[in-house]
Write a protein that holds these residues in place. Sequence first.
Motif, PDB file in Angstrom:
ATOM      1  N   ALA A 142       0.836  -1.195   0.000  1.00 48.75           N
ATOM      2  CA  ALA A 142       0.000   0.000   0.000  1.00 48.75           C
ATOM      3  C   ALA A 142       0.870   1.243   0.000  1.00 48.75           C
ATOM      4  CB  ALA A 142      -0.920   0.009   1.209  1.00 48.75           C
ATOM      5  N   GLN A 143       0.294   2.338  -0.519  1.00 41.99           N
ATOM      6  CA  GLN A 143       0.931   3.654  -0.413  1.00 41.99           C
ATOM      7  C   GLN A 143       0.600   4.257   0.954  1.00 41.99           C
ATOM      8  OE1 GLN A 143      -1.028   4.947  -4.276  1.00 41.99           O
ATOM      9  NE2 GLN A 143       0.735   6.319  -4.226  1.00 41.99           N
ATOM     10  N   PRO A 144       1.581   4.651   1.743  1.00 38.73           N
ATOM     11  CA  PRO A 144       1.293   5.278   3.039  1.00 38.73           C
ATOM     12  C   PRO A 144       0.396   6.505   2.871  1.00 38.73           C
ATOM     13  CG  PRO A 144       3.621   4.759   2.855  1.00 38.73           C
ATOM     14  CD  PRO A 144       3.022   4.536   1.489  1.00 38.73           C
ATOM     15  N   GLY A 145      -0.536   6.664   3.790  1.00 37.83           N
ATOM     16  CA  GLY A 145      -1.402   7.833   3.782  1.00 37.83           C
ATOM     17  C   GLY A 145      -2.618   7.726   2.900  1.00 37.83           C
ATOM     18  N   THR A 146      -2.769   6.625   2.186  1.00 33.25           N
ATOM     19  CA  THR A 146      -3.924   6.439   1.315  1.00 33.25           C
ATOM     20  C   THR A 146      -5.021   5.674   2.035  1.00 33.25           C
ATOM     21  OG1 THR A 146      -3.100   4.357   0.399  1.00 33.25           O
ATOM     22  CG2 THR A 146      -2.435   6.398  -0.719  1.00 33.25           C
ATOM     23  N   THR A 147      -6.243   5.731   1.477  1.00 30.63           N
ATOM     24  CA  THR A 147      -7.343   4.962   2.049  1.00 30.63           C
ATOM     25  C   THR A 147      -7.051   3.466   2.067  1.00 30.63           C
ATOM     26  OG1 THR A 147      -8.962   6.647   1.459  1.00 30.63           O
ATOM     27  CG2 THR A 147      -9.793   4.434   1.826  1.00 30.63           C
ATOM     28  N   PRO A 148      -6.509   2.863   0.972  1.00 26.79           N
ATOM     29  CA  PRO A 148      -6.174   1.433   1.057  1.00 26.79           C
ATOM     30  C   PRO A 148      -5.215   1.111   2.209  1.00 26.79           C
ATOM     31  CG  PRO A 148      -6.176   2.120  -1.224  1.00 26.79           C
ATOM     32  CD  PRO A 148      -6.334   3.371  -0.402  1.00 26.79           C
ATOM     33  N   PHE A 149      -4.271   2.005   2.476  1.00 32.09           N
ATOM     34  CA  PHE A 149      -3.347   1.778   3.591  1.00 32.09           C
ATOM     35  C   PHE A 149      -4.104   1.716   4.915  1.00 32.09           C
ATOM     36  CE2 PHE A 149      -0.736   3.557   7.030  1.00 32.09           C
ATOM     37  CZ  PHE A 149       0.340   2.672   7.038  1.00 32.09           C
ATOM     38  N   TYR A 150      -4.964   2.694   5.162  1.00 26.85           N
ATOM     39  CA  TYR A 150      -5.663   2.738   6.436  1.00 26.85           C
ATOM     40  C   TYR A 150      -6.691   1.610   6.570  1.00 26.85           C
ATOM     41  CZ  TYR A 150      -3.457   7.235   7.212  1.00 26.85           C
ATOM     42  OH  TYR A 150      -2.524   8.224   7.398  1.00 26.85           O
ATOM     43  N   TYR A 154      -6.497  -0.973   9.661  1.00 29.54           N
ATOM     44  CA  TYR A 154      -7.523  -0.978  10.700  1.00 29.54           C
ATOM     45  C   TYR A 154      -8.673  -1.949  10.435  1.00 29.54           C
ATOM     46  CZ  TYR A 154      -5.047   3.070  12.439  1.00 29.54           C
ATOM     47  OH  TYR A 154      -4.064   3.906  12.939  1.00 29.54           O
ATOM     48  N   ASP A 155      -8.942  -2.271   9.169  1.00 35.73           N
ATOM     49  CA  ASP A 155     -10.066  -3.160   8.874  1.00 35.73           C
ATOM     50  C   ASP A 155      -9.627  -4.577   8.538  1.00 35.73           C
ATOM     51  OD1 ASP A 155     -11.475  -0.873   9.213  1.00 35.73           O
ATOM     52  OD2 ASP A 155     -12.193  -0.707   7.151  1.00 35.73           O
ATOM     53  N   VAL A 156      -8.373  -4.749   8.120  1.00 36.75           N
ATOM     54  CA  VAL A 156      -7.899  -6.087   7.766  1.00 36.75           C
ATOM     55  C   VAL A 156      -6.941  -6.622   8.835  1.00 36.75           C
ATOM     56  CG1 VAL A 156      -6.660  -7.482   6.066  1.00 36.75           C
ATOM     57  CG2 VAL A 156      -8.176  -5.629   5.299  1.00 36.75           C
ATOM     58  N   LEU A 157      -5.965  -5.816   9.250  1.00 33.83           N
ATOM     59  CA  LEU A 157      -4.965  -6.269  10.218  1.00 33.83           C
ATOM     60  C   LEU A 157      -5.281  -5.767  11.633  1.00 33.83           C
ATOM     61  CD1 LEU A 157      -1.787  -6.041   7.971  1.00 33.83           C
ATOM     62  CD2 LEU A 157      -3.092  -8.064   8.596  1.00 33.83           C
ATOM     63  N   ASP A 158      -4.248  -5.401  12.374  1.00 36.37           N
ATOM     64  CA  ASP A 158      -4.404  -5.219  13.818  1.00 36.37           C
ATOM     65  C   ASP A 158      -4.422  -3.776  14.299  1.00 36.37           C
ATOM     66  OD1 ASP A 158      -1.817  -4.563  13.241  1.00 36.37           O
ATOM     67  OD2 ASP A 158      -0.889  -6.045  14.565  1.00 36.37           O
ATOM     68  N   GLY A 159      -4.454  -2.821  13.386  1.00 34.53           N
ATOM     69  CA  GLY A 159      -4.473  -1.421  13.781  1.00 34.53           C
ATOM     70  C   GLY A 159      -3.113  -0.816  14.006  1.00 34.53           C
ATOM     71  N   ASP A 160      -2.037  -1.582  13.765  1.00 36.31           N
ATOM     72  CA  ASP A 160      -0.671  -1.091  13.938  1.00 36.31           C
ATOM     73  C   ASP A 160      -0.145  -0.595  12.590  1.00 36.31           C
ATOM     74  OD1 ASP A 160       1.971  -0.588  14.461  1.00 36.31           O
ATOM     75  OD2 ASP A 160       2.510  -2.657  14.950  1.00 36.31           O
ATOM     76  N   GLU A 161       0.023   0.718  12.457  1.00 37.21           N
ATOM     77  CA  GLU A 161       0.459   1.273  11.176  1.00 37.21           C
ATOM     78  C   GLU A 161       1.894   0.881  10.835  1.00 37.21           C
ATOM     79  OE1 GLU A 161      -0.404   5.420  10.710  1.00 37.21           O
ATOM     80  OE2 GLU A 161      -2.454   5.212  11.468  1.00 37.21           O
ATOM     81  N   ASP A 185       1.026 -10.358  -1.494  1.00 35.30           N
ATOM     82  CA  ASP A 185      -0.091 -11.262  -1.771  1.00 35.30           C
ATOM     83  C   ASP A 185      -1.434 -10.563  -1.905  1.00 35.30           C
ATOM     84  OD1 ASP A 185       1.622 -13.700  -1.310  1.00 35.30           O
ATOM     85  OD2 ASP A 185       1.766 -12.722   0.661  1.00 35.30           O
ATOM     86  N   LEU A 186      -1.494  -9.289  -1.559  1.00 35.16           N
ATOM     87  CA  LEU A 186      -2.767  -8.574  -1.568  1.00 35.16           C
ATOM     88  C   LEU A 186      -2.544  -7.094  -1.805  1.00 35.16           C
ATOM     89  CD1 LEU A 186      -5.851  -8.295  -0.880  1.00 35.16           C
ATOM     90  CD2 LEU A 186      -5.148  -8.073   1.526  1.00 35.16           C
ATOM     91  N   VAL A 187      -3.419  -6.491  -2.594  1.00 35.51           N
ATOM     92  CA  VAL A 187      -3.502  -5.039  -2.753  1.00 35.51           C
ATOM     93  C   VAL A 187      -4.958  -4.647  -2.577  1.00 35.51           C
ATOM     94  CG1 VAL A 187      -3.355  -3.136  -4.407  1.00 35.51           C
ATOM     95  CG2 VAL A 187      -1.486  -4.793  -4.249  1.00 35.51           C
ATOM     96  N   LEU A 188      -5.216  -3.646  -1.783  1.00 32.44           N
ATOM     97  CA  LEU A 188      -6.560  -3.099  -1.656  1.00 32.44           C
ATOM     98  C   LEU A 188      -6.693  -1.907  -2.590  1.00 32.44           C
ATOM     99  CD1 LEU A 188      -7.087  -3.126   2.225  1.00 32.44           C
ATOM    100  CD2 LEU A 188      -7.619  -4.914   0.561  1.00 32.44           C
ATOM    101  N   THR A 189      -7.839  -1.796  -3.231  1.00 30.98           N
ATOM    102  CA  THR A 189      -8.065  -0.679  -4.141  1.00 30.98           C
ATOM    103  C   THR A 189      -9.557  -0.444  -4.279  1.00 30.98           C
ATOM    104  OG1 THR A 189      -7.640   0.190  -6.367  1.00 30.98           O
ATOM    105  CG2 THR A 189      -8.064  -2.170  -6.191  1.00 30.98           C
TER     106      THR A 189
END
Length: 259
Positions: A142-150, A154-161, A185-189
């Motif tokens: 993910a690109q830091p600071g983007t919606t896919p990153f957040y 917070y919605d897929v992993l453990d909330g640790d940036e 293995d995964l990209v959110l978009t």
Amino acid sequence: MKIITTIAATLFAGAASAAAHLPDLSGQEITVAVENAYPPLQFMQDGAAVGWEYDAMAEIAARLNLTIDYQTISWDAMIPAVAEGQFDLGMTGITIREDRAEVVDFSDSYMTSEMVMLVRGDEDRFTDAASFAADAELLMAAQPGTTPFYVGVYDVLDGDEANPRIVKMETFGATVQALRTGDVDLVLTDGTAGQGYVDASDGGLKIIGEKLGTEDFGFIFPKGSDLVGPMNAAIADMQSDGTIDALNTKWFLDFKMGE
């Protein structure tokens, strides 16, 4: 890269009549910050900057009588630069969020999209966000600071940036390339861009799982910009006369992105 574009004609037949009741900005030149790394909204093709947002901005410029000076900048620098007044407007599929609205003004939404999980076509180790999170060996980019990153944090992993399972990359295109080569293995978009990549991949990519929510895209401006009102009026006109639907058909249905 610097592109100067003066709009003298409309892209769609309805624009001439629509412009009659919109503000006339008398050929005012505005600087627009772009990234050119988020197909199909904006990207480079055969040496030219193209995409949904370029067509939309050309249409807006025609209706409002604007001249556009495009300036390329990285994603992580775009919002701060617009906030500081270095540019009149920024565009690159920017999600409208309250924290961002504290430093820049947003236009009304010109597009609503849903977040999806993009994986390789032969992926069978996980089928949704929960099964991805459960396997500590799996990585996402993910690109830091983007919606896919957040959403990933917070919605897929453990909330640790700082979670090392998120591989940070400078462009969206780089994340997809890393996915295709097996480095992650995964990209959110958003669903529109994700489907475009799937359609162009000849089976190399697919979308899995449930959608992870919706996001509204908007253009950004320095706080207090006089452009927000005219831009919103033009967006509303384009929505009402079918121009937005025509752009969606062109870039998300008819257009197939090259490899």
